[in-house]
Design an enzyme around this catalytic site. Structure first.
Site, mmCIF file in Angstrom:
data_model
loop_
_atom_site.group_PDB
_atom_site.id
_atom_site.type_symbol
_atom_site.label_atom_id
_atom_site.label_comp_id
_atom_site.label_asym_id
_atom_site.label_seq_id
_atom_site.Cartn_x
_atom_site.Cartn_y
_atom_site.Cartn_z
ATOM 1 N N TYR A 83 -4.331 15.416 19.263
ATOM 2 C CA TYR A 83 -4.552 14.113 19.900
ATOM 3 C C TYR A 83 -5.755 14.182 20.848
ATOM 4 O O TYR A 83 -6.652 13.342 20.807
ATOM 5 C CB TYR A 83 -3.279 13.721 20.660
ATOM 6 C CG TYR A 83 -3.324 12.350 21.269
ATOM 7 C CD1 TYR A 83 -3.064 11.220 20.505
ATOM 8 C CD2 TYR A 83 -3.617 12.173 22.621
ATOM 9 C CE1 TYR A 83 -3.101 9.947 21.067
ATOM 10 C CE2 TYR A 83 -3.655 10.922 23.187
ATOM 11 C CZ TYR A 83 -3.390 9.802 22.410
ATOM 12 O OH TYR A 83 -3.431 8.547 22.971
ATOM 13 N N SER A 128 -8.660 7.865 25.278
ATOM 14 C CA SER A 128 -7.500 8.173 26.131
ATOM 15 C C SER A 128 -7.964 9.054 27.294
ATOM 16 O O SER A 128 -8.980 9.756 27.174
ATOM 17 C CB SER A 128 -6.452 8.951 25.319
ATOM 18 O OG SER A 128 -5.481 9.529 26.164
#
Ligand code: NAD
Length: 253
Positions: free
Chosen positions: A155, A142
Site C-alpha cells: 500500500y 495517502s
C-alpha cells in the site's frame, strides 16, 4: 457552485471518499461519471444523486483493465460531451503483514489497483483532455506515501508511486493546461478504514499507534472538499502538489 457545468469522472465512487466526492461535485453543479468495480454500490450512488436533482451516471470499471478505463473516459465524452475533472481514487488496502511475510500475489494486486490504476487513468484521461482543451486530474494518495506504515508495504509503495506519477504528469502536461495533483488523506472514517481496523495485527504491529495532531479523524467530506478545490478554478495555478488532508499527522515529530 464551484464546478458548475463541468464534467467529472470519479473512480471508487461507490463508497467512502469517492462517494462523498461525487456528492460534493454534483451539489456544486457538475455532471458526474461514477466509476467503480462495485455495480450495486455505484448505481446506488447515482440513484441518491438523482433524488437530490443532481446529474450522474454509472459505468462499471475495473481500474486495472485498460479497456475498462478507456470506457470510463469515453462515457464522459458520450454522456456529457467531454471531460474536465478526473479523480483517480479507487484503491484497496491489501493484507496486513510485514514484508518478509507479505504474500506476492497480494503485493501485485495492490500495485495493480492503486498504482497501475492511477497510471491508466492519467494515460487515457490526458489523451481525452488533450483533444478537449485541457482539464484537471486529482489522484488519491495517502499519508502512507510519506511515512512508513507498519504492515502496509504494498500500500505504502503504491501510494509513494502515485506521488511520483503525479509530479511527472504535472510537468509533462503543464503547457497543455492539464493540472495534476494528489490528495493525501489521513485517517478517514470509511469502509476501508473499518476493514483495516478489523485486520488481525501481530503484537509488534499493535505497538505502533497512529494519531493525528488535531483531535478526531477525517470525514470523507473533508477529502471531498480538498478535491473540489483542486478541481475548481480556485486552484488554477496549482499543479504537481501532494496535499495532505490529515489533521497534521505528517507534521508530527
Ligand atoms: P472504500 O473501500 O470505502 O472505497 C474504495 C472504492 O474503490 C470502493 O467503492 C471499491 O469498490 C472501489 N474499488 C476497489 N477496487 C477497484 C477496482 N479495481 N476498480 C474500480 N474500483 C475499485 O475506501 P476509501 O477509504 O473511500 O478509499 C478511497 C481511496 O482513499 C483509496 O485510494 C484509499 O487508498 C485512499 N485512502 C483512504 C484512507 C482512509 O483512511 N480511508 C486514507 C488514505 C487514503
Amino acid at each position: 457552485m464551484l464546478v458548475e457545468n463541468t464534467i467529472a469522472v470519479i473512480s471508487g465512487g461507490a463508497s467512502g471518499i469517492g462517494k462523498a466526492t461525487v456528492e460534493r461535485y454534483a451539489e456544486n453543479g457538475a455532471n458526474v461519471v461514477v466509476a467503480d468495480i462495485d455495480e450495486e454500490g455505484g448505481r446506488e450512488t447515482v440513484r441518491e444523486i438523482g433524488e437530490r436533482d443532481g446529474e450522474a451516471t454509472f459505468v462499471q470499471t475495473d481500474v486495472t483493465q485498460p479497456d475498462d478505463v478507456q470506457r470510463m473516459i469515453e462515457t464522459a465524452v458520450e454522456e456529457y460531451g467531454g471531460i474536465d475533472v478526473l479523480f483517480n481514487n479507487a484503491g484497496i488496502e491489501g493484507p496486513l503483514a510485514e514484508v518478509a511475510n507479505y504474500d506476492e500475489d497480494a503485493f501485485e494486486r495492490v500495485i495493480a489497483v492503486n498504482l497501475k490504476g492511477v497510471f491508466l487513468g492519467i494515460k487515457y484521461g490526458v489523451q481525452a483532455m488533450l483533444t478537449d482543451g485541457g482539464g484537471t486530474i486529482i489522484n488519491t494518495s495517502s499519508i502512507a506515501s510519506e511515512s512508513g506504515i507498519l504492515g502496509r508495504s504494498a500500500y505504502t509503495a503504491s501510494k509513494a508511486g502515485i506521488n511520483g506519477l503525479t509530479r511527472v504528469a504535472a510537468v509533462e502536461y503543464a503547457e497543455d493546461d492539464i493540472r495534476v495533483n494528489a490528495v493525501l488523506p489521513g485517517f478517514v472514517r470509511t469502509p476501508m478504514q473499518q476493514r483495516s481496523a478489523d485486520q488481525q495485527s501481530t503484537e509488534r504491529l499493535d505497538r505502533y499507534k497512529l494519531s493525528e495532531a488535531m483531535e478526531g479523524i477525517e470525514r470523507p467530506g473533508d477529502i471531498a472538499d480538498a478535491v473540489l478545490f483542486l478541481g475548481s478554478d480556485l486552484a488554477s495555478r496549482i499543479t504537481g502538489i501532494t496535499l495532505p488532508v490529515d489533521g497534521g499527522f505528517l507534521q508530527q515529530p
